[in-house]
Design an enzyme around this catalytic site. Structure first.
Site, mmCIF file in Angstrom:
data_model
loop_
_atom_site.group_PDB
_atom_site.id
_atom_site.type_symbol
_atom_site.label_atom_id
_atom_site.label_comp_id
_atom_site.label_asym_id
_atom_site.label_seq_id
_atom_site.Cartn_x
_atom_site.Cartn_y
_atom_site.Cartn_z
ATOM 1 N N CYS A 39 11.974 3.706 2.121
ATOM 2 C CA CYS A 39 10.925 4.728 2.156
ATOM 3 C C CYS A 39 11.512 6.074 2.572
ATOM 4 C CB CYS A 39 9.847 4.282 3.136
ATOM 5 S SG CYS A 39 8.491 5.462 3.351
ATOM 6 N N SER A 41 10.338 8.003 4.702
ATOM 7 C CA SER A 41 10.259 8.155 6.156
ATOM 8 C C SER A 41 11.557 7.716 6.821
ATOM 9 C CB SER A 41 9.079 7.340 6.710
ATOM 10 O OG SER A 41 7.857 7.832 6.208
ATOM 11 N N HIS A 44 14.077 10.427 6.235
ATOM 12 C CA HIS A 44 13.883 11.569 7.130
ATOM 13 C C HIS A 44 14.620 11.356 8.451
ATOM 14 C CE1 HIS A 44 11.255 13.562 4.453
ATOM 15 N NE2 HIS A 44 10.149 12.888 4.723
ATOM 16 N N HIS A 60 10.662 -0.067 7.944
ATOM 17 C CA HIS A 60 9.323 -0.335 8.486
ATOM 18 C C HIS A 60 8.396 -0.976 7.474
ATOM 19 C CE1 HIS A 60 9.055 3.496 6.409
ATOM 20 N NE2 HIS A 60 7.741 3.356 6.358
ATOM 21 N N CYS A 167 3.377 -0.106 3.715
ATOM 22 C CA CYS A 167 3.493 1.354 3.816
ATOM 23 C C CYS A 167 2.966 2.039 2.573
ATOM 24 C CB CYS A 167 4.933 1.786 4.086
ATOM 25 S SG CYS A 167 5.067 3.580 4.364
#
Length: 368
Positions: A39, A41, A44, A60, A167
């Site tokens: 992902c 995220s 990042h 996650h 997610c």
């Protein structure tokens, strides 16, 4: 021991390490991971845009099998198939008590510290703690999570598909159905044709939107949006996105606009392509220091609603099983979301493909 992908320094590749993994304590669950999604995220964090304690096990979005449960665990048992919930709500804070478990204060604390509820970690390397991202640490053969972070699911859905629920699917579908509450016959624009954007489109289609406009700069991704329910596409590399959306809506703008990239300029675009009294939903994650510029006079004069959406404003124990039921009934498409499958050892290749825009959703498949 658990083989895991660990970030030691921002901006550097993940390192595949054999970590020590302690047994689950009271209220905790040990999960044997079967699949985990790559992902933005996570990316990042790799880039240092979401600063967290290091070293850290990322990941996650995942699914697996319960290997062991700690004392007092009642919601799952050994052998259950589970999807990870990276917002394990406490049930007692002000947000949980008022129906917003997605904004749980305790879950937010765990996200920031990279620890489990008791303030410690179960992962370690050479006797020093290794943290875990969003209470999950899904890029590991095994992980320890709070009981609330392991949501039992039906057994007939492949793990690679079930992982997406935790997610991208919950975030996207939930943004359309829970946050925006898209109405039948309405008009929708979605900026960002990726894993989350596709699922916003699916959510809007499930809600009965009559016009769903997908906006991106990659023609191949725009073509894929039709699979998920888009009725029109706009290539923002070739056309001004706001003007194109206004043209498609008789100059009025859309009832609902969603931003699923995480860039301040596209967040402003979403707002500016929303009609008067419409709703703009920001789903993409920007760096904490960035700001969005919006015309101040438009806020009262156009009476638009501007809001964010975190995990699709979902309640995972209820929503995850419902989403998988929709998939089983043929109403939710999951297979087209996966663009590549990697082993854990290939995780840096997967992130390189994500960064370049090649992957909609790369999946890590754990070896038996």
């Amino acid at each position: 021991m658990a083989k895991a992908a660990v970030l030691h320094r921002y901006g550097e590749p993940l390192s595949i390490e054999e970590l020590d993994l302690a047994s689950p304590k009271r209220g905790e669950v040990k999960v044997k991971m079967k699949a985990a999604g790559l992902c933005h995220s996570d990316w990042h964090v790799v880039q240092g845009q979401l600063p967290l304690p290091l070293p850290i096990v990322l990941g996650h979005e995942g699914a697996g099998i319960v290997e062991e449960v700690g004392e007092g665990v009642t919601s799952v048992k050994q052998g259950d198939h589970v999807v990870l919930n990276w917002v394990p709500s406490c049930g007692t804070c002000s947000y949980c008590r008022t129906g917003r478990p997605d904004l749980c204060e305790e879950a937010a604390r765990l996200m920031a510290t990279g620890t489990l509820p008791d303030g410690t970690t179960r992962f370690s390397l050479h006797g020093k703690p290794v943290y875990q991202f969003l209470t999950a640490g899904a890029f590991s053969e095994y992980t320890i999570v709070p009981e609330q972070a392991a949501i039992p699911i039906r057994r007939d859905v492949p793990f690679e598909l079930a992982a997406l629920i935790s997610c991208s699917v919950m975030t996207g579908v939930g943004a359309a159905i829970h946050t925006a509450q898209v109405r039948p016959g309405s008009t929708v624009a979605v900026i960002g044709a990726g894993g989350v954007g596709f699922n916003i489109i699916q959510g809007a289609a499930l809600a009965g939107a009559k016009q769903i406009i997908a906006v991106d700069i990659v023609e191949e991704k725009l073509a894929m949006t039709k699979t998920f329910g888009a009725t029109h596409t706009v290539n923002a590399r070739e056309d001004d996105a706001i003007s194109a959306v206004l043209d498609l809506t008789d100059g009025i703008g859309v009832d609902y606009a969603f931003e699923a990239i995480g860039r301040p300029e596209t967040m402003a675009d979403a707002y500016n392509m929303t009609r008067k009294a419409g709703t703009t939903v920001i789903v993409g994650i920007a760096a904490p220091h960035e700001a969005v510029e919006i015309n101040a006079f438009s806020l009262p004069s156009q009476s638009k609603a501007l809001t964010g959406s975190w995990l699709g404003q979902g309640n995972p124990p209820i929503d995850y099983p419902k989403l998988l039921d929709l998939y089983a009934a043929g109403k939710l498409k999951l297979e087209p979301l996966i663009s590549a499958v990697y082993s854990l050892d290939q995780i840096n290749d997967g992130f390189a493909a994500l960064k370049s825009g090649q992957n909609i959703r790369g999946i890590i498949r754990f070896e038996e």
